[in-house]
Design an enzyme around this catalytic site. Structure first.
Site, PDB file in Angstrom:
ATOM      1  N   SER A 146       0.843  -1.183   0.000  1.00 56.20           N
ATOM      2  CA  SER A 146       0.000   0.000   0.000  1.00 56.20           C
ATOM      3  C   SER A 146       0.886   1.244   0.000  1.00 56.20           C
ATOM      4  O   SER A 146       1.659   1.422  -0.932  1.00 56.20           O
ATOM      5  CB  SER A 146      -0.948  -0.045   1.203  1.00 56.20           C
TER       6      SER A 146
ATOM      7  N   ASP B 175      -8.801  -4.651  -6.131  1.00 58.72           N
ATOM      8  CA  ASP B 175      -8.453  -3.654  -5.114  1.00 58.72           C
ATOM      9  C   ASP B 175      -9.284  -2.377  -5.316  1.00 58.72           C
ATOM     10  O   ASP B 175      -9.183  -1.725  -6.349  1.00 58.72           O
ATOM     11  CB  ASP B 175      -6.967  -3.325  -5.231  1.00 58.72           C
TER      12      ASP B 175
ATOM     13  N   HIS C 260      -7.001  -5.359  -1.788  1.00 61.20           N
ATOM     14  CA  HIS C 260      -5.913  -4.569  -1.206  1.00 61.20           C
ATOM     15  C   HIS C 260      -5.179  -5.418  -0.170  1.00 61.20           C
ATOM     16  O   HIS C 260      -5.359  -5.263   1.033  1.00 61.20           O
ATOM     17  CB  HIS C 260      -6.495  -3.301  -0.575  1.00 61.20           C
TER      18      HIS C 260
END
Length: 693
Positions: free
Chosen positions: A517, A604, A636
């Protein structure tokens, strides 16, 4: 009131971030192999057996243990046909366990008890899309129902009660994806009754009577306005407000059962967030706890009254402080019995029985049933029994000073037997992985970390840095990162590498950068902005273009988008666009000189697949090699253990080629996974052969 549900999937203004849920969890049962690839390690490292990937990233034997509010049932997550499901057993007969759910493809990762103990409830999305629906399983009959049978919908728990035990307040965005309408759920029947249609507010809070008491919305400054709610009507003027600088460190923490006290975690007029109690009739506030280095974190609340009994301060490690004498006695007794970190994950309504987790740091985590009156700790389970006897290593908290004098709380893990005197410094410098957390409005913490353990076991030092912008260390620390993506936030990471080299920890030419991320963004920034610093990088669902990232946020983040603009750059202004563009690795992809591995979930909703696609395309256009792994059934982060194992199989062999550590051979790790190698299988040792087998 604030209950054991902890406002699951809360919709508060500060909730959105590029954090990475469930990147790696788990367990399996495999003998420890001794095979390795990569450059030869020291004799000491060779003597430490390889911990198998499956033992660190496969399914746990058990996890998330709880006790029902009435104290009659034990529950936990455990594999059923290889997939994590909810299991149940009577407290007086733990061996009579039965699976209550039948998830077949995606593990259940979050569940809770209904307040009346008649049902276990859980949330689940599809393929990582984060459209979480709510499910309920009746304990007596075993019947399962979908509480929110909608499409493209994300449910939130707004309120639960200790006195109205058969109902919950839910937020449901099936009418408009931007806004969560408030519904009252009758748990036994599944009936949903609309309480309030919502077209303006990012979140709500209710008291123990399941009466809405507060609504929240983002203000023009990027802070939060808090409005009283009377008769399901929101007042026109806020009764509390925050500026942008306090928006991530200030918020309500729930009502007492009688509704007379509202707790706040509050940084207004100060740096670190303190715990306050506000009289709801007069508005007067009373300071309960504060710390000059860290924000007040978790609290323990009386199950009946909702009053705070203890609070935690988490600077380098977690320290619990009790305000209630009986709670203090219990915590002190547990501290004497348990090694390392511990906490309370579940409690009965009468508060006699606690479920206590224990992280001994260099042993697998264990969970116990604590009878407070009898002062007994009964073993419940060990999450990863196959790690017993494995060469697990300690994590060392350290403070690193940035070039402009900011103290960066950090964590260092060293390879087994590399630190003969135990001083937190290796006898000689080792290859190192800089492991960067997501968020960026999140933090690294102290305790067992599967990725730290795997990388250290493979012969690397592992350094995790709470760079400016990280949470938990006061608002000044967070706000020092405002509009500093790729600037001083990145400088902090470089300063940490320089510190590790100067301290004799890291070999300067063998430092990799890795993260998910925001950590994936930091990896891309590291290879583009400072291409000589790192020997290679591993980017997991990291954004490459901050303009397209902000243009594609999930619709339920729209009510809080101002915070992104204020803290990253406003794409609606020329200055903001320039700032975002300058901080975007995509536009500097031609500067990449070192090997790069990218992983992406196709579903995601936070960092869309296009973020990885576009930098891979840019690198291909520039003739720069890259390895790109796509997971069509993930979002994600990776929820399925098969996908975690497959990715870290690729990653450890990639790192072994790059900075010379050990690696468990790929073998057939990819076969059970959904991994698709889009580009560059030839750049990872053994990957072409694994795909061909």
């Amino acid at each position: 009131m604030q209950t054991r549900f902890a406002r699951l999937l809360a919709g508060g203004v500060a909730a959105a971030a590029l954090t990475l849920p469930g990147l790696a969890s788990a367990d399996s049962h495999t003998a420890i192999p001794s095979a390795m690839t990569g450059a030869a390690m020291t004799n000491e490292s060779q003597a430490a057996p390889l911990i198998p990937r499956s033992a660190l990233f496969g399914n746990p034997t058990r996890a998330s243990g709880q006790i029902s509010p009435d104290g009659q049932w034990l529950s936990w997550l455990a594999p059923k046909d290889g997939v994590l499901n909810i299991w149940l057993a009577p407290v007086d007969n733990p061996d009579a366990a039965r699976a209550m759910t039948s998830a077949a493809d995606r593990p259940i990762r979050q569940y809770f008890w209904s307040p009346d103990s008649r049902a276990v409830m859980y949330i689940q999305d599809k393929g990582g899309d984060e459209n979480f629906l709510l499910y309920s399983v009746d304990v007596a009959s075993g019947a399962e129902t979908t509480v929110t049978p909608f499409t493209n919908t994300r449910v939130e728990i707004i309120g639960a009660s200790n006195t109205i035990k058969d109902k919950l307040l839910l937020g449901i965005n099936n009418r408009d994806p931007q806004w969560h309408d408030v519904y009252l759920l009758d748990i036994p029947t599944g009936e949903l009754t609309l309480v309030m249609e919502n077209n303006a507010y990012a979140g709500f809070m209710a008291d123990d009577s399941l009466t809405l008491r507060m609504a929240m919305s983002q203000n023009e400054a990027g802070g939060t306005d808090y409005f009283r709610v009377e008769g399901n009507t929101v007042e026109s003027e806020p009764f509390e407000t925050t500026a942008m600088e306090d928006s991530l460190t200030t918020g309500p923490a729930g009502y007492t059962t009688d509704g007379g006290t509202l707790y706040w975690i509050d940084s207004r007029g100060r740096n670190t967030a303190a715990l306050f109690a506000q009289d709801t009739a007069t508005g007067a506030k009373r300071l309960i706890a504060e710390d000059d280095k860290a924000d007040i974190g978790s609290t323990l609340r009386d199950p009946q009254t909702g009053e705070v009994e203890a609070y935690a301060v988490d600077y380098l490690t977690t320290e619990w402080h009790a305000t209630d004498p009986e709670t203090r006695a219990s915590l002190d007794w547990l501290d004497q019995q348990l090694e390392g970190e511990f906490g309370v994950s579940s409690r009965t309504d009468d508060d006699r029985t606690w479920i206590v987790w224990n992280d001994p740091l260099t042993k697998p985590a264990a969970t116990f049933i604590y009878d407070r009156a009898a002062q007994t700790l009964t073993p419940f389970y060990i999450s990863r029994p196959e790690l017993e006897g494995a060469p697990l290593v300690p994590m060392h908290p350290v403070e690193i000073t940035s070039r402009d004098g900011l103290i960066l709380p950090s964590y260092l893990t060293l390879p087994p037997m590399s630190d003969s005197d135990g001083d937190g410094r290796p006898d000689q410098a080792v290859p190192m992985v800089l492991l960067v957390h997501g968020g960026p409005w999140a933090r690294d913490g102290y305790g067992f970390n599967s990725l730290h353990q795997m990388l250290a076991n493979r012969g690397y030092g592992v350094l995790s840095v709470n760079f400016r912008g990280s949470t938990g260390f006061g608002k000044d620390f967070i706000n020092a990162g405002n509009k500093q993506w790729g600037l001083t936030m990145h400088d902090d990471l470089i300063d940490a590498v320089d510190w590790a080299v100067a301290e004799g920890i890291a070999q300067p030419d063998k430092v990799a950068i890795m993260g998910g991320s925001y950590g994936g963004y930091a990896t891309l920034a590291g290879l583009t902005f400072t291409p000589q610093t790192f020997a290679c990088g591993v980017d997991i669902v990291g954004p490459s273009n901050l303009e397209t990232l902000l243009a594609s946020i999930p619709p339920y983040w729209a009510p809080m988008v101002k915070i992104f603009h204020e803290r990253m750059g406003d794409p609606g202004t020329e200055e903001g666009r320039a700032l975002l563009r300058a901080a975007s690795p995509l536009y500097k992809a031609d500067r990449i000189e070192k090997p790069l591995l990218i992983a992406q979930g196709a579903n995601d909703p936070r960092v869309k697949q296009a973020e990885s696609d576009q930098i891979v395309d840019a690198m291909k256009s520039a003739g720069i090699p890259v390895t790109y792994v796509l997971y069509p059934d993930e979002g994600h982060g990776f929820a399925r253990p098969e996908n975690n194992i497959a990715f870290f199989a690729i990653a450890e062999n990639f790192l072994a080629e790059c900075i010379g550590g050990r690696a468990e051979p790929l073998g057939d790790a990819l076969k059970p996974s959904s991994a698709r190698i889009i580009e560059g299988e030839e750049h990872v040792k053994g990957l072409e052969a694994a795909l061909a087998s």
